[in-house]
Design an enzyme around this catalytic site. Structure first.
Site, PDB file in Angstrom:
ATOM      1  N   CYS A   3       0.793  -0.825   0.045  1.00  0.00           N
ATOM      2  CA  CYS A   3      -0.496   0.330   0.006  1.00  0.00           C
ATOM      3  C   CYS A   3       1.033   1.219   0.005  1.00  0.00           C
ATOM      4  O   CYS A   3       2.524   1.181   0.101  1.00  0.00           O
ATOM      5  CB  CYS A   3      -0.833   0.077   0.896  1.00  0.00           C
ATOM      6  SG  CYS A   3      -0.072   0.059   2.684  1.00  0.00           S
ATOM      7  N   CYS A   6       3.779   2.131   3.051  1.00  0.00           N
ATOM      8  CA  CYS A   6       4.753   1.809   2.635  1.00  0.00           C
ATOM      9  C   CYS A   6       5.880   1.786   2.333  1.00  0.00           C
ATOM     10  O   CYS A   6       6.950   2.562   2.530  1.00  0.00           O
ATOM     11  CB  CYS A   6       4.573   0.275   1.752  1.00  0.00           C
ATOM     12  SG  CYS A   6       4.006  -1.280   2.205  1.00  0.00           S
ATOM     13  N   CYS A  72      46.340 -18.595  -8.524  1.00  0.00           N
ATOM     14  CA  CYS A  72      46.097 -19.271  -6.597  1.00  0.00           C
ATOM     15  C   CYS A  72      45.342 -18.899  -5.876  1.00  0.00           C
ATOM     16  O   CYS A  72      44.542 -17.730  -7.005  1.00  0.00           O
ATOM     17  CB  CYS A  72      47.601 -19.143  -5.752  1.00  0.00           C
ATOM     18  SG  CYS A  72      47.245 -17.116  -5.570  1.00  0.00           S
ATOM     19  N   ASP A 490       9.165 -38.335   6.436  1.00  0.00           N
ATOM     20  CA  ASP A 490       8.519 -38.267   6.404  1.00  0.00           C
ATOM     21  C   ASP A 490       8.090 -39.853   5.670  1.00  0.00           C
ATOM     22  O   ASP A 490       8.152 -40.650   5.610  1.00  0.00           O
ATOM     23  CB  ASP A 490       7.108 -37.188   4.783  1.00  0.00           C
ATOM     24  CG  ASP A 490       6.094 -37.473   4.520  1.00  0.00           C
ATOM     25  OD1 ASP A 490       5.372 -37.354   5.566  1.00  0.00           O
ATOM     26  OD2 ASP A 490       5.998 -37.771   3.085  1.00  0.00           O
TER      27      ASP A 490
END
Length: 804
Positions: A3, A6, A72, A490
């Site tokens: 909005c 912000c 290097c 799971d």
């Protein structure tokens, strides 16, 4: 921003947060901020950090740029410092082994061209891709091959000229009678092109470093060999000055040229070895077919794969590679997916099955529809993931780079003190001893081995993982996986197959098990319900022919009522049986036993009488028990985390030997369970399907996603397994342990080499044993150290998944 307030918040926040910012204008519509600041008191990156602290982000991009000219690990520090100091660059990492810089930046602030310009201004060249489909590592390999050819030419010239310099310097050994002055003059003529043409890159690198007030390996070599060369020139052209000062006139053209030859030879061996570390990418690139046979109208046309369009029909014959990802639309075949999944047995494919580009069609001809092309294919995603992993840096590598950044200046300081001490306190000829010690210290103290120690192992390790079906996103995940204390699994789709199967049948007297399956499957034929599909698949596996169904009626929440072969059928749960007035008899006890085992009981009644009960369950994958047992042997605690009810979860856990079960957990709460374990000091890996487990995968120290070849781009995971075999998690952990062990060995070699040989080069052994290290041996030892580190990393190619 969501909005207009912000925009106001950002404007006020940036002005108050940063001392040097004096004007901020934020356009909510275009989502852009214009910030004016004093560059003496603030910076672009400070503005970006302040914006982040206010709770807002910026659109960022990532680019990978091949870099040529590094010698290097101190070059890594220099490039990263140049890039991270560029306004708009949020993060930059340089990988010494791959030669690729990975840069995250804000396009609105800085462009890709400016990023490349910053690398060039640091003294290095960038390589541009020859085509849109050329990967950065492939472009880097191409540039490295060109550099290798030039290096080989310079080495050949240097070796030829140095051989003559050496022969002239030891003329008496070869039966030659030449005047000392003539010999030295000819040596000067031969040594000059070796010093300044063959050794040109040393001077180029040293000058580039000096422009940025820094030093690197090139500085050490350029200063060391120039000291020997210029001392010899001075001794040759001004001998009277040396004699007047009381010094013996001697030239060291053979020393300076021999050092350059040995260092070039070491770099050639190192380049060959480093080239082998990128074989995984090249193998994967080799899987990509170049052409495809498509159907255009009624004609079959061969076209380049790059010209394929989504939705086109492709014809694939036996022995041909599948060009892109797609779906089989007509035909039947067996496809060898071993190059993607690691599984050696060809997978049978029929209409509707997914196909992965790059896999090999073994038997039948078929037609397919292209669903993913170009960079969206599974193979392209795998290559991209492996490339990003090889270009990433684990914390252990950042430590090595930091040490290397301070190493070269410290060595120059040590060499300066060495030359002073030898000149002031050394025996005669003190100037000669001082010069030789100075050159030896500079040459032997190259941090090259230190810079190669980690990235070469990461490259080989991630490449080996890809060959085994384990895709590792970055070095950090590879490092963390070796120290895991807990693995959370799971249930559905991870431990189990993720789809129900017919696992048990019980029939009452008067019916056989085959009849029970016949009536149940005939009733469910055409059903889209998972339990119904499982029963039909079970009948097909038993080769039972099914009949048509009549008067089909679905009773929501209860089951099905229908007529099969003129007989009235009831198929459903206990409530349907009770409401229909059917006495279940002993089937009730059997059904309860099935339920205790985590299975779903389905009752069957025929013509108003109980006939039998079927058990449907999500069965364990074939290798789940093996994998869980392996975790336990490795000393890792195994847990199961699932949204299923406790009875079903416990039944599955008991079957595989998991003692600790957390059940009935919502997907959003899985991450909290992981966090609780982390708060107890555990290092946690979460293994899931990468979709509903995404929050937990992100929260875990290592997120491991179970996927198929077409699902490799699982953003939430750190490691993706191609295929559903849980044993690949064991492979991932063992590979991590082997890689970290290899890295530690490399770092040990590199540190021991430097801490042991620098004191020898200084001359600490001379007072006791009269031993002073020759600069020629110093150059040989320096080259050998780099080659030994890369060779040790290549031992990871011998890694084999542990037998279970």
């Amino acid at each position: 921003m969501n909005c207009a307030s912000c925009a106001a918040k950002i404007e006020k926040g940036l002005v108050s947060a940063l001392d040097g910012v004096y004007a901020v204008s934020v356009n909510f519509a275009s989502e852009r901020a214009t910030v004016k600041y004093d560059p003496q008191r603030a910076s672009t990156n400070a503005v970006l950090e302040a914006l982040k602290a206010l709770g807002y982000g910026t659109l960022s991009s990532k680019v990978t740029i091949p870099v040529v000219g590094m010698s290097c690990s101190s070059c890594v520090t220099k490039i990263e410092s140049a890039l991270n100091g560029l306004g708009g660059v949020t993060r930059a990492t340089m990988n010494f082994a791959t030669g690729v810089a990975t840069v995250e930046f804000v396009p609105a602030v800085v462009s890709t061209e400016e990023v490349a310009k910053a690398i060039k201004s640091a003294g290095y060249d960038v390589v541009l891709a020859t085509g849109d489909d050329e990967l950065p590592t492939v472009a880097a390999d191409r540039a490295r091959a060109e550099a290798y050819s030039k290096l080989r030419l310079r080495l050949a010239v240097a070796a030829l000229l140095t051989a003559h310099v050496f022969i002239l310097g030891h003329a008496s050994m070869f039966g030659l009678e030449l005047a000392a002055g003539t010999v030295a003059f000819i040596q000067l003529i031969l040594a000059t092109p070796v010093q300044f043409w063959c050794g040109f890159n040393f001077y180029k690198g040293a000058l580039a470093a000096s422009r940025h007030r820094s030093t690197d390996m090139n500085t050490l070599i350029a200063v060391g060999t120039s000291a020997a060369y210029l001392y010899s020139v001075a001794a040759l052209t001004m001998p009277s000055a040396f004699e007047a000062a009381g010094y013996r006139v001697a030239v060291y053209f053979d020393t300076s040229t021999m050092i350059i030859v040995l260092i070039l030879f070491g770099r050639l061996l190192e380049a060959r070895a480093r080239g082998r570390t990128g074989e995984a990418i090249r193998k994967l690139m080799g899987l990509k077919p170049k052409t495809a046979r498509v159907l255009r109208g009624e004609a079959e046309v061969d076209i380049p794969v790059l010209e394929l369009l989504i939705g086109e029909t492709i014809i694939v014959r036996p022995g041909e590679k599948i060009p892109v990802d797609g779906m089989l639309t007509d035909g039947y075949s067996a496809v060898d997916e071993s190059m993607i999944s690691g599984e050696p047995i060809p997978v049978e494919k029929q209409k509707g099955d997914e196909l992965i580009g790059g896999t090999m069609n073994k038997t039948g001809s078929f037609r397919m529809r292209a669903t993913r092309i170009g960079s969206d294919t599974a193979l392209s995603q795998i290559i991209k993931m492996v490339e990003e992993a090889q270009g990433s840096k684990p914390p252990i590598a950042r430590m090595a780079d930091m040490i290397a950044g301070y190493f070269v200046p410290a060595v120059i300081g040590i060499a300066t003190i060495t030359v002073t001490l030898w000149y002031v306190f050394g025996p005669e000829p003190s100037l000669t001893y001082a010069l030789l010690s100075f050159v030896s210290v500079l040459i032997i103290a190259c941090p090259c081995a230190l810079g190669l120690a980690t990235p070469t192992s990461i490259m080989v390790g991630t490449g080996k993982g890809a060959e085994s079906g384990v895709l590792i996103r970055g070095g950090e995940a590879l490092e963390t996986a070796h120290s895991l204390t807990t693995i959370i699994l799971d249930k559905t789709g991870t431990l189990t197959k993720g789809e129900p199967s017919l696992t048990g049948v019980s029939a009452l007297p008067g019916f056989t098990e085959e009849e029970v399956v016949f009536f149940a499957a005939s009733t469910e034929k055409g059903s889209e319900h998972p339990l119904g599909e499982a029963i039909v698949r079970g009948a097909q596996a038993r080769k039972i022919l099914l009949s048509g169904v009549e008067d089909f009626s679905a009773l929501t929440g209860h089951g099905i009522k229908a007529v099969v072969d003129g007989r009235s059928i009831l198929l459903g749960n206990i409530k349907l049986i009770n409401d229909s007035g059917v006495e279940p008899g002993r089937l009730k006890g059997v059904a309860e036993k099935y339920a205790d085992e985590g299975k779903t009981p389905v009752y069957l009644a025929v013509d108003g009488s109980a006939a039998g009960v079927l058990a449907v369950a999500d069965t364990l994958k074939e290798n789940s028990l093996e994998a869980v047992s392996a975790f336990k042997r490795m000393g890792i605690e195994v847990m199961m985390l699932t949204g299923d009810n406790r009875r079903t979860a416990k039944a599955v856990a008991d079957e595989v030997g998991i003692e600790r079960v957390i059940s009935e957990v919502l997907p959003g709460d899985k991450a909290n369970e992981v966090r609780k374990l982390q708060e107890q000091g555990m290092i946690v890996a979460m293994v899931g399907d990468g979709i509903n487990d995404a929050p937990a995968l992100t929260q875990a120290d290592v997120g491991i996603a179970i996927g198929t070849g077409a699902d490799v781009a699982m953003e939430a995971s750190d490691i993706t397994l191609i295929g559903g075999d849980l044993r690949l998690v064991v492979t991932a952990v063992e590979l991590s342990r082997a890689t970290i062990k290899n890295i530690k060995q490399n770092l040990f070699f590199a540190f021991v080499y430097n801490t042991t040989l620098i004191p020898v080069a200084i001359g600490v052994l001379y007072p006791f044993f009269g031993i002073l290290l020759s600069p020629v041996f110093a150059a040989a030892a320096m080259g050998l150290s780099s080659v030994s580190v890369v060779s040790n990393a290549l031992r990871l190619k011998l890694f084999r998944p542990p037998p279970l």
